[in-house]
Design a protein around this motif. Structure first.
Motif, PDB file in Angstrom:
ATOM      1  N   THR A 169       1.020  -1.150  -0.188  1.00 22.61           N
ATOM      2  CA  THR A 169       0.039  -0.002   0.040  1.00 22.61           C
ATOM      3  C   THR A 169       0.844   1.307   0.081  1.00 22.61           C
ATOM      4  OG1 THR A 169      -1.810  -0.924   1.263  1.00 22.61           O
ATOM      5  CG2 THR A 169      -1.799   1.302   1.293  1.00 22.61           C
ATOM      6  N   GLY A 170       0.351   2.028  -0.760  1.00 24.06           N
ATOM      7  CA  GLY A 170       1.414   3.546  -0.973  1.00 24.06           C
ATOM      8  C   GLY A 170       1.323   4.325   0.175  1.00 24.06           C
ATOM      9  N   GLN A 171       2.012   5.484   0.160  1.00 23.68           N
ATOM     10  CA  GLN A 171       2.093   6.426   1.284  1.00 23.68           C
ATOM     11  C   GLN A 171       1.015   7.018   1.480  1.00 23.68           C
ATOM     12  OE1 GLN A 171       4.626   6.497   3.644  1.00 23.68           O
ATOM     13  NE2 GLN A 171       5.275   4.558   2.775  1.00 23.68           N
ATOM     14  N   ALA A 172       0.226   7.636   0.373  1.00 23.82           N
ATOM     15  CA  ALA A 172      -0.995   8.204   0.218  1.00 23.82           C
ATOM     16  C   ALA A 172      -1.905   7.530   1.031  1.00 23.82           C
ATOM     17  CB  ALA A 172      -1.639   8.937  -0.836  1.00 23.82           C
ATOM     18  N   SER A 173      -2.260   6.527   0.953  1.00 21.67           N
ATOM     19  CA  SER A 173      -3.230   5.443   1.351  1.00 21.67           C
ATOM     20  C   SER A 173      -2.990   5.374   2.910  1.00 21.67           C
ATOM     21  CB  SER A 173      -3.333   4.134   0.565  1.00 21.67           C
ATOM     22  OG  SER A 173      -4.111   4.366  -0.585  1.00 21.67           O
ATOM     23  N   LYS A 174      -1.645   5.299   3.153  1.00 18.35           N
ATOM     24  CA  LYS A 174      -1.158   4.791   4.778  1.00 18.35           C
ATOM     25  C   LYS A 174      -1.524   6.262   5.394  1.00 18.35           C
ATOM     26  CE  LYS A 174       2.251   1.474   3.714  1.00 18.35           C
ATOM     27  NZ  LYS A 174       3.923   1.270   3.963  1.00 18.35           N
ATOM     28  N   ALA A 175      -1.339   7.313   4.751  1.00 14.89           N
ATOM     29  CA  ALA A 175      -1.649   8.634   5.450  1.00 14.89           C
ATOM     30  C   ALA A 175      -3.027   8.812   5.580  1.00 14.89           C
ATOM     31  CB  ALA A 175      -1.133   9.667   4.719  1.00 14.89           C
ATOM     32  N   ALA A 176      -3.777   8.471   4.619  1.00 13.92           N
ATOM     33  CA  ALA A 176      -5.274   8.503   4.597  1.00 13.92           C
ATOM     34  C   ALA A 176      -5.816   7.608   5.914  1.00 13.92           C
ATOM     35  CB  ALA A 176      -5.826   8.295   3.106  1.00 13.92           C
ATOM     36  N   TYR A 177      -5.412   6.534   5.948  1.00 10.84           N
ATOM     37  CA  TYR A 177      -5.795   5.343   6.824  1.00 10.84           C
ATOM     38  C   TYR A 177      -5.493   5.825   8.356  1.00 10.84           C
ATOM     39  CZ  TYR A 177      -6.946   0.887   8.948  1.00 10.84           C
ATOM     40  OH  TYR A 177      -7.434  -0.056   9.791  1.00 10.84           O
ATOM     41  N   PHE A 232      -6.930   3.222  -0.547  1.00 10.59           N
ATOM     42  CA  PHE A 232      -7.879   4.168  -0.623  1.00 10.59           C
ATOM     43  C   PHE A 232      -8.193   4.251  -2.161  1.00 10.59           C
ATOM     44  CE2 PHE A 232      -7.581   4.301   3.736  1.00 10.59           C
ATOM     45  CZ  PHE A 232      -8.494   5.328   4.411  1.00 10.59           C
ATOM     46  N   ALA A 233      -9.487   3.946  -2.382  1.00 17.57           N
ATOM     47  CA  ALA A 233      -9.873   4.318  -3.890  1.00 17.57           C
ATOM     48  C   ALA A 233      -9.909   5.937  -4.156  1.00 17.57           C
ATOM     49  CB  ALA A 233     -11.155   3.686  -4.000  1.00 17.57           C
ATOM     50  N   ALA A 234      -9.488   5.871  -5.324  1.00 21.39           N
ATOM     51  CA  ALA A 234      -9.705   7.457  -5.989  1.00 21.39           C
ATOM     52  C   ALA A 234     -10.734   7.307  -7.039  1.00 21.39           C
ATOM     53  CB  ALA A 234      -8.424   7.461  -6.644  1.00 21.39           C
ATOM     54  N   ARG A 235     -10.675   6.248  -7.920  1.00 24.57           N
ATOM     55  CA  ARG A 235     -11.800   6.244  -9.007  1.00 24.57           C
ATOM     56  C   ARG A 235     -11.953   4.807  -9.571  1.00 24.57           C
ATOM     57  NH1 ARG A 235      -9.848   6.733 -14.308  1.00 24.57           N
ATOM     58  NH2 ARG A 235      -7.891   7.207 -14.561  1.00 24.57           N
ATOM     59  N   GLY A 236     -12.896   4.510 -10.220  1.00 19.94           N
ATOM     60  CA  GLY A 236     -12.773   3.503 -10.944  1.00 19.94           C
ATOM     61  C   GLY A 236     -13.207   3.423 -12.404  1.00 19.94           C
ATOM     62  N   GLU A 237     -12.867   2.756 -13.443  1.00 13.70           N
ATOM     63  CA  GLU A 237     -13.314   2.651 -14.662  1.00 13.70           C
ATOM     64  C   GLU A 237     -13.285   1.186 -15.247  1.00 13.70           C
ATOM     65  OE1 GLU A 237     -11.606   4.569 -19.013  1.00 13.70           O
ATOM     66  OE2 GLU A 237     -10.831   5.140 -17.247  1.00 13.70           O
ATOM     67  N   GLY A 238     -14.619   0.869 -15.658  1.00 13.47           N
ATOM     68  CA  GLY A 238     -14.528  -0.654 -16.314  1.00 13.47           C
ATOM     69  C   GLY A 238     -14.096  -1.520 -15.268  1.00 13.47           C
ATOM     70  N   PRO A 239     -13.038  -2.502 -15.811  1.00 12.75           N
ATOM     71  CA  PRO A 239     -12.579  -3.535 -14.797  1.00 12.75           C
ATOM     72  C   PRO A 239     -11.737  -3.056 -13.682  1.00 12.75           C
ATOM     73  CG  PRO A 239     -11.725  -3.823 -16.715  1.00 12.75           C
ATOM     74  CD  PRO A 239     -12.578  -2.892 -16.765  1.00 12.75           C
ATOM     75  N   TYR A 240     -11.397  -1.712 -13.752  1.00 14.68           N
ATOM     76  CA  TYR A 240     -10.059  -1.216 -13.057  1.00 14.68           C
ATOM     77  C   TYR A 240     -10.480  -0.232 -11.977  1.00 14.68           C
ATOM     78  CZ  TYR A 240      -7.419  -3.035 -17.051  1.00 14.68           C
ATOM     79  OH  TYR A 240      -7.103  -3.554 -18.470  1.00 14.68           O
ATOM     80  N   LEU A 241      -9.882  -0.367 -11.018  1.00 11.78           N
ATOM     81  CA  LEU A 241      -9.828   0.522  -9.783  1.00 11.78           C
ATOM     82  C   LEU A 241      -8.482   1.228  -9.635  1.00 11.78           C
ATOM     83  CD1 LEU A 241     -11.554  -0.164  -6.513  1.00 11.78           C
ATOM     84  CD2 LEU A 241      -9.117   0.795  -6.338  1.00 11.78           C
ATOM     85  N   TYR A 242      -8.671   2.637  -9.256  1.00 20.61           N
ATOM     86  CA  TYR A 242      -7.064   3.401  -9.240  1.00 20.61           C
ATOM     87  C   TYR A 242      -7.416   3.870  -7.532  1.00 20.61           C
ATOM     88  CZ  TYR A 242      -7.190   3.336 -14.310  1.00 20.61           C
ATOM     89  OH  TYR A 242      -7.256   3.059 -15.674  1.00 20.61           O
ATOM     90  N   ASP A 243      -6.169   3.740  -6.952  1.00 23.13           N
ATOM     91  CA  ASP A 243      -6.146   4.316  -5.540  1.00 23.13           C
ATOM     92  C   ASP A 243      -5.514   5.485  -5.432  1.00 23.13           C
ATOM     93  OD1 ASP A 243      -3.347   3.854  -5.776  1.00 23.13           O
ATOM     94  OD2 ASP A 243      -3.343   1.944  -4.358  1.00 23.13           O
ATOM     95  N   ILE A 244      -5.565   6.290  -4.474  1.00 19.12           N
ATOM     96  CA  ILE A 244      -5.124   7.547  -4.355  1.00 19.12           C
ATOM     97  C   ILE A 244      -3.538   7.603  -4.389  1.00 19.12           C
ATOM     98  CG2 ILE A 244      -7.020   8.188  -2.870  1.00 19.12           C
ATOM     99  CD1 ILE A 244      -5.298   8.036  -0.577  1.00 19.12           C
ATOM    100  N   ASP A 245      -2.771   6.516  -4.415  1.00 18.10           N
ATOM    101  CA  ASP A 245      -1.200   6.676  -4.917  1.00 18.10           C
ATOM    102  C   ASP A 245      -1.070   6.598  -6.348  1.00 18.10           C
ATOM    103  OD1 ASP A 245       0.346   6.607  -2.200  1.00 18.10           O
ATOM    104  OD2 ASP A 245      -1.283   5.209  -1.814  1.00 18.10           O
ATOM    105  N   GLY A 246      -2.203   6.358  -7.151  1.00 17.23           N
ATOM    106  CA  GLY A 246      -2.051   6.184  -8.713  1.00 17.23           C
ATOM    107  C   GLY A 246      -1.646   4.979  -9.000  1.00 17.23           C
ATOM    108  N   ASN A 247      -2.021   3.987  -8.155  1.00 17.85           N
ATOM    109  CA  ASN A 247      -1.931   2.405  -8.522  1.00 17.85           C
ATOM    110  C   ASN A 247      -3.069   1.972  -9.343  1.00 17.85           C
ATOM    111  OD1 ASN A 247       0.723   2.027  -7.435  1.00 17.85           O
ATOM    112  ND2 ASN A 247      -0.571   2.017  -5.506  1.00 17.85           N
ATOM    113  N   ARG A 248      -3.185   1.229 -10.197  1.00 15.72           N
ATOM    114  CA  ARG A 248      -4.100   0.773 -11.023  1.00 15.72           C
ATOM    115  C   ARG A 248      -4.308  -0.734 -10.930  1.00 15.72           C
ATOM    116  NH1 ARG A 248      -5.020   0.080 -17.446  1.00 15.72           N
ATOM    117  NH2 ARG A 248      -3.844  -2.022 -16.983  1.00 15.72           N
ATOM    118  N   TYR A 249      -5.627  -1.223 -10.234  1.00 22.67           N
ATOM    119  CA  TYR A 249      -5.563  -2.672 -10.124  1.00 22.67           C
ATOM    120  C   TYR A 249      -6.887  -3.296 -11.070  1.00 22.67           C
ATOM    121  CZ  TYR A 249      -3.488  -1.174  -5.819  1.00 22.67           C
ATOM    122  OH  TYR A 249      -2.653  -0.566  -4.811  1.00 22.67           O
ATOM    123  N   ILE A 250      -6.544  -4.457 -11.255  1.00 26.33           N
ATOM    124  CA  ILE A 250      -7.655  -5.256 -12.126  1.00 26.33           C
ATOM    125  C   ILE A 250      -8.601  -5.465 -11.020  1.00 26.33           C
ATOM    126  CG2 ILE A 250      -8.368  -7.308 -13.360  1.00 26.33           C
ATOM    127  CD1 ILE A 250      -5.658  -7.412 -14.648  1.00 26.33           C
TER     128      ILE A 250
END
Length: 433
Positions: free
Chosen positions: A2-10, A37-55
């Protein structure tokens, strides 16, 4: 990781939210680490607030059958919102939704909208008790039907993930009126009804268990549950919060050919917006106020945003079903499960799993998983390592082994191939200790 932005948000969230979350399983207690922490989603992908993209195979715990932010659903919500978000009086959208549910699920003749799956199951139990004049309900060990008091007895899902087989705060008298037997055990169910059948108002079941992983019923099991309820004058409630519109347009009842007296639905009928519903035989549903004496109400029930989103989603599903979308989702889920099991054999790691409709489950367990006991015997520490390994590869599964994974209509060949390639790398690393 998990990225630093998500850790800070948590860390910030933990100061003002209980456990830093608004639903316990989001806290990652079953797998360890810090939630992203989610930032947005698009189709089968979710993007977290650190900029990571997940299927994403979590899909908001199931209801996003069209993936994240589908343009048609977003447009329906946006257009509806410009007219108002809540009125406190009826809208025609509510009638259209009820008509659609009744058309897809023939055992449902009348519907009542609520705001969550928990409200739906809670209300169905109240109705069953009123209709039969009996006090006891039967549920299956590991099946989760929401967080109402009656259901937090030997529940699965997040309750099990936290190591709390029962919840403090549930009155003893309420717990005593909830009888439990193992899932998929016809002999145990028959024995219970032989002893207490005249006191039992209803038996409630997830027709495919989705809160102990993904566990399908043994052949003939649901038919047996139906027959046992009939023999003793009890009602059968299908909790289709997860299976509804995921196993087919008619849900589990269409898939297995077994009709329930009452059926509950969840957020899939709102394309992920907060909503639920329960419905069933006309004579039973007419006992609900204002037609009958059983009270249940809700200011936001059937709110126009959820109805617009859900109607759009269900209409799209009806068309997609003609093109084999359910078969496609099941085939993709089966490919993931088969690959997982094949890799287990290759690297000497006990693995098993199942896929049905748009649901799938992955277990680090030798031999079949058929109930909560066998699901709980799976190696959850190994699953935690697998989960974090896949997350690092850009693939998000459920943060608990005792949860189902979900395929959407917008997962495609590319996402499946990427997931399989990532799975190969992670399983190889697990084999090295």
């Amino acid at each position: 990781m998990t990225g630093q932005a998500s850790k800070a948000a948590y860390a910030k969230a933990q100061q003002v939210l209980v456990g830093g979350v608004n639903s316990p399983v989001r806290a990652f207690r079953a797998v360890g680490g810090t939630p992203y922490f989610a930032a947005r989603g698009e189709g089968p992908y979710l993007y977290d607030i650190d900029g990571n993209r997940y299927i994403d195979y979590l899909m908001s715990w199931g209801p996003l059958i069209w993936g994240h932010a589908h343009p048609d659903i977003v447009q329906a919500v946006t257009e509806t919102a410009t007219k108002g978000t809540s009125f406190g009086v009826p809208t025609e959208l509510e009638t259209e939704m009820a008509e659609t549910i009744c058309r897809f699920v023939p055992s449902v003749e009348k519907v009542r909208m609520v705001n969550s799956g928990t409200e739906a199951t809670m209300s169905a139990i109240r109705l069953a008790r009123a209709a039969t004049g009996r006090q006891y309900i039967v549920k299956f060990v590991g099946c989760y039907h929401g967080h109402a008091d009656s259901f937090l007895v030997k529940a699965g899902s997040g309750v099990a993930a936290l190591g709390l087989p029962d919840s403090p705060g549930v009155p003893q008298t309420t717990a005593e009126r909830t009888l439990t037997v193992p899932y998929n055990d016809e002999v145990a169910l028959r024995a219970l009804f032989a002893e207490r059948g005249s006191e039992i108002a209803a038996v409630i079941v997830e027709p495919v268990a989705g809160n102990m992983g993904c566990v399908r019923p043994r052949p003939g099991y649901l038919e047996a549950v139906r027959n046992i309820a009939n023999e003793h004058g009890a009602l059968l409630i299908f909790d289709e919060v997860i299976t509804g519109f995921r196993l087919g347009l008619g849900g589990a009842q269409e898939r297995f050919g077994v009709k329930a007296d009452l059926t509950t639905f969840g957020k899939v009928i709102g394309a992920g917006l907060p909503v639920g519903a329960y419905g069933g035989r006309r004579d039973l549903m007419q006992m609900i106020a204002p037609e009958g004496p059983v009270y249940q109400g809700g200011t936001l029930s059937g709110n126009p945003l959820a109805m617009a989103a859900g109607l759009t989603s269900l209409r799209m599903l009806e068309e997609a079903a003609k093109r084999g979308i359910y078969e496609q989702m099941e085939a993709y889920g089966k490919r993931l499960v088969d690959t997982f099991c094949d890799l287990g054999k290759k690297y000497g790691i006990p693995t098993t799993g199942d896929a049905i409709g748009g649901m799938f489950g992955l277990f680090f367990h030798e031999g079949p998983v058929v109930d909560f006991a066998t699901a709980s015997a799976s190696n959850q520490s190994l699953y935690a390592r697998f989960f974090h390994g896949m997350l690092a590869e850009g693939v998000a599964f459920a943060p608990a082994q005792l949860e189902s994974g979900f395929m959407s209509c917008v997962h495609g060949e590319s996402e499946i191939e990427q997931t399989i390639a990532a799975m190969e790398r992670v399983m190889a690393s697990l084999s090295q200790g």
